[in-house]
Design an enzyme around this catalytic site. Structure first.
Site, mmCIF file in Angstrom:
data_model
loop_
_atom_site.group_PDB
_atom_site.id
_atom_site.type_symbol
_atom_site.label_atom_id
_atom_site.label_comp_id
_atom_site.label_asym_id
_atom_site.label_seq_id
_atom_site.Cartn_x
_atom_site.Cartn_y
_atom_site.Cartn_z
ATOM 1 N N MET A 69 0.858 -1.187 0.000
ATOM 2 C CA MET A 69 0.000 0.000 0.000
ATOM 3 C C MET A 69 0.892 1.233 0.000
ATOM 4 S SD MET A 69 -2.859 1.233 2.814
ATOM 5 C CE MET A 69 -1.705 1.144 4.176
ATOM 6 N N GLN A 105 -3.539 3.618 -2.738
ATOM 7 C CA GLN A 105 -2.754 2.911 -3.741
ATOM 8 C C GLN A 105 -2.443 1.510 -3.221
ATOM 9 O OE1 GLN A 105 -1.098 5.198 -6.766
ATOM 10 N NE2 GLN A 105 -3.250 5.326 -6.211
ATOM 11 N N GLU A 133 5.175 16.281 -6.098
ATOM 12 C CA GLU A 133 4.128 15.271 -6.133
ATOM 13 C C GLU A 133 3.049 15.627 -5.112
ATOM 14 O OE1 GLU A 133 5.799 11.004 -7.075
ATOM 15 O OE2 GLU A 133 6.641 11.675 -5.177
ATOM 16 N N ASP A 172 0.142 5.717 -1.268
ATOM 17 C CA ASP A 172 -0.552 6.984 -1.020
ATOM 18 C C ASP A 172 -2.028 6.836 -0.626
ATOM 19 O OD1 ASP A 172 1.788 7.381 -2.400
ATOM 20 O OD2 ASP A 172 0.964 8.836 -3.807
#
Length: 663
Positions: free
Chosen positions: A140, A158, A321, A142
């Site tokens: 896993m 994610q 990001e 974000d």
């Protein structure tokens, strides 16, 4: 819209054949790890033992290697001897993510020495958290599109459904009534179209005034290009939002001229334009080494106009990001909807820097007419100043909780052990405890982060220690029942006479004392370090100090640093062991205060009400379950410290699959 030729990439990241940890530094232990047991009864009380400099060095700083033994205890029950998992010959793990245009997802350990630790099933099982959110297995990263809808908090994330390493990124989905106990739902979105076949990447939710929900996310195309895509619930009346529809006209945005095909990702929650007739989003990118935020306007979330210039740019910060942009009230404690603007409001601009994998934020003023954001202090601009968290915390995302009028922050806590260990245990990474975010009205220069109040529902037995006197160089053990699951609140006072009258200027202050380069809690000064040690064993061969270190410069000014020392957190050589931390404002009349949430291999620590936060990822080999200890310590050379501590045992969150067949 640019015309792209889309072909499938000629590599397969998630099916790479072999993995090897890159070791950190030489190990001091080569024996059987600790056993597995839990104590069941709280033994309230305190055993005082003052150990001065020599003892501190012997017990904690220069601990010599010694054979590890199983923990002895009366609550062993029927547990069998842990079975060691012997490492085999392995090659270095492959890089993951970079070739597809996202940050590196394989954790690089500092040392190139070929050293591994023989983990057991029991210890790998212990590392799994009890009250942090994580899926049942696999990888896993974000947090995505958090929102509140019809009585349920939704978290998307994610997820790799196939393995404990990054790849095949899908949107996992879970719901909760209280942000603590979670129910796993079927995947919200999977990579099944040409525009997201290489990954359904990070995105954000926007709730429109009529209740509609739009989800914008980044898709990774067949040609490994980053595009923005639109999705929405198939049935808005469904409280669980089980089914999602991808817009037939996707992608809705492609990289504009001058922006790299792999430098265009992570759209934000939208906010209203000044006239209230259009929506704006920002997307992170870079131009050469300058980090930038692009802004687009839309009426329907299907077609967009890019506004001129950048909302903000900071040279030398590289790719931005997971940009986030939201208002905070300067006078109220409640959170604000993302579209709120005007007087009495500051705007937070945050970026996750791909170059150093940290989340930076700054406070400033947003001019919606010119679409420009200006930092309050250029020296504390995005990427060069304040961070959400000075530990292992990245790719964070906030949302406005209209249910309780608060802004809530989620963050990804990645592993810092070897990828091989992650594959052995079958999972990797967790989400932080969700935090409320508000403007610090006392300092006016930072935000405050604090665990959501719901986590306190997990508290049970409490032990308190009031006015514990800690002389220079002393360590005091604190007896608790569940040392692997704790909520610790501690405050410290320095003797005022010593603080003001006898302390000379500290060269460390003028030289720029820094937690990461300080050498950790073993480095002594006149005014510190002092704090708590969590997840320590009985001989302090392992332990993670969370502490304050105060310096006084030749100008007479004092500075306080808040640090977390992982240097001796584990005897295993193939885990990361560093010192995290930064300065923390301590105002006149305030005590030094900290709160630490201990949850097995994670420690989230908050100083001065959340002005500075550190998340530690630690992997002890001895200090597990009933063998773990908590200590107070004062390693200052001159001043005495008075400490008061409250510690609650923490229960486990109920995190399981939603019983859809019972609906």
């Amino acid at each position: 819209m640019a015309a792209y030729s889309f072909t499938r990439p000629q590599y397969d990241l998630e099916n790479a054949a072999s993995y090897t940890p890159i070791p950190d530094r030489p190990a001091s232990a080569s024996s059987t790890p600790a056993g597995h047991w839990r104590s069941k009864k709280l033994l309230a009380g305190i055993l005082f033992s003052s150990v001065f400099l020599l003892s501190l060095i012997l017990l904690f700083v220069n601990q010599q290697s010694e054979s590890q033994t199983k923990v002895n205890g009366t609550n062993q029950g029927k547990s069998s001897t842990p079975k060691p998992i012997s490492p085999t010959a392995r090659t270095a793990p492959p890089s993951r993510g970079v070739s597809q245009g996202v940050s590196e997802k394989t954790f690089p350990l500092a040392s190139g020495e070929n050293a591994t630790y023989t983990w057991t099933n029991a210890i790998l099982s212990w590392q799994r958290t009890a009250y942090h959110f994580q899926p049942e297995n696999n990888w896993m990263n974000d947090p995505n599109g958090p929102l509140f809808h019809k009585g349920w908090y939704h978290l998307f994330y994610q997820y790799n459904p196939d393995s404990a390493v990054w790849g095949n990124i899908t949107w996992g989905h879970a719901v909760s009534k209280d942000l603590i106990h979670w129910l796993h739902l079927p995947f919200a979105m999977v990579p099944d179209h040409w525009y997201d076949i290489n990954g359904v990447w990070t995105g954000s939710a926007t709730i429109l005034p009529d209740g509609q929900i739009v989800m914008l996310y980044t898709g990774d195309t067949y040609d490994v290009k980053q595009v923005q895509c639109l999705a929405y619930p198939a049935n808005l009346s469904d409280p669980l939002l089980l089914d999602w529809v991808k817009y037939s006209g996707n992608p809705v945005l492609v990289p504009p001229p001058g922006i790299g095909a792999k430098d265009f990702r992570d759209p934000t929650t939208a906010w209203l334009s000044p006239d209230g007739d259009k929506w704006r989003i920002t997307i992170g990118s870079k131009v050469n080494t300058t980090g930038i935020s692009l802004v687009y306007e839309t009426v329907d979330f299907k077609t967009y106009d890019m506004l001129d210039g950048y909302m903000h740019a900071v040279p030398g910060t590289g790719m931005w990001e997971c940009v986030d942009f939201y208002p905070v009230s300067m006078s109220e404690i409640n959170g604000l909807d993302t579209s709120v603007s005007g007087s009495g409001v500051k705007h937070v601009l945050k970026a996750s820097l791909d170059d150093d994998k940290n989340d930076y934020y700054a406070l400033g003023v947003y001019d919606p007419i010119e679409d420009k954001w200006i930092p309050d202090d250029p020296k504390l601009d995005v990427g060069i100043g304040l961070r959400y968290d000075y530990g292992k915390y990245y790719a964070s995302k906030t949302f406005y909780d209209q249910n309780k009028q608060r802004r809530i922050l989620w963050g990804w806590i990645r592993e810092t052990d070897s990828e091989y260990a992650d594959i052995l245990k079958g999972w990797a990474s967790v989400q932080s405890i969700p935090r409320t975010v508000m403007f610090d009205q006392k300092t006016g220069s930072n935000i405050l982060q604090w665990p959501v109040s719901e986590v306190e529902e997990l508290r049970s037995e409490i032990v308190e220690f009031d006015n514990v006197k800690l002389g220079p160089g002393s360590i005091v053990p604190l007896k608790v029942d569940t040392p692997s699951q704790l909520d610790i609140v501690a405050s410290f006072e320095i003797d005022e006479d010593a603080f003001e009258g006898t302390v000379e200027a500290d060269a460390d202050a003028d030289a720029g004392y820094s937690c990461p380069t300080s050498g950790g809690a073993a480095n002594r000064g006149e005014l510190g370090p002092f704090g708590v040690i969590v997840l320590g064993d009985k001989t302090l061969s392992e332990g993670t100090p969370i502490y304050f270190y105060v310096t006084k410069g030749t100008n007479g000014k004092f500075e306080t640093h808040f640090c977390a020392d992982e240097l001796r957190s584990s005897l295993a050589p193939d885990v990361d062991k560093v010192v995290y931390g930064s300065k923390v404002p301590v105002l006149h009349g305030e005590k030094y205060s900290l709160r630490s949430l201990v949850d097995h291999s994670i420690v989230e620590s908050f100083a001065q009400g959340g002005r500075t936060v550190i998340t530690s990822r630690v992997y002890p080999t001895r200090a597990v379950d009933g063998a773990a200890r908590v200590y107070l310590f004062n390693n200052a050379t001159k001043v005495s410290v008075t400490a008061s501590v409250k510690m609650w045992n923490m229960g486990s969150a109920d995190i399981r699959t939603f019983p859809l067949n019972e609906q």
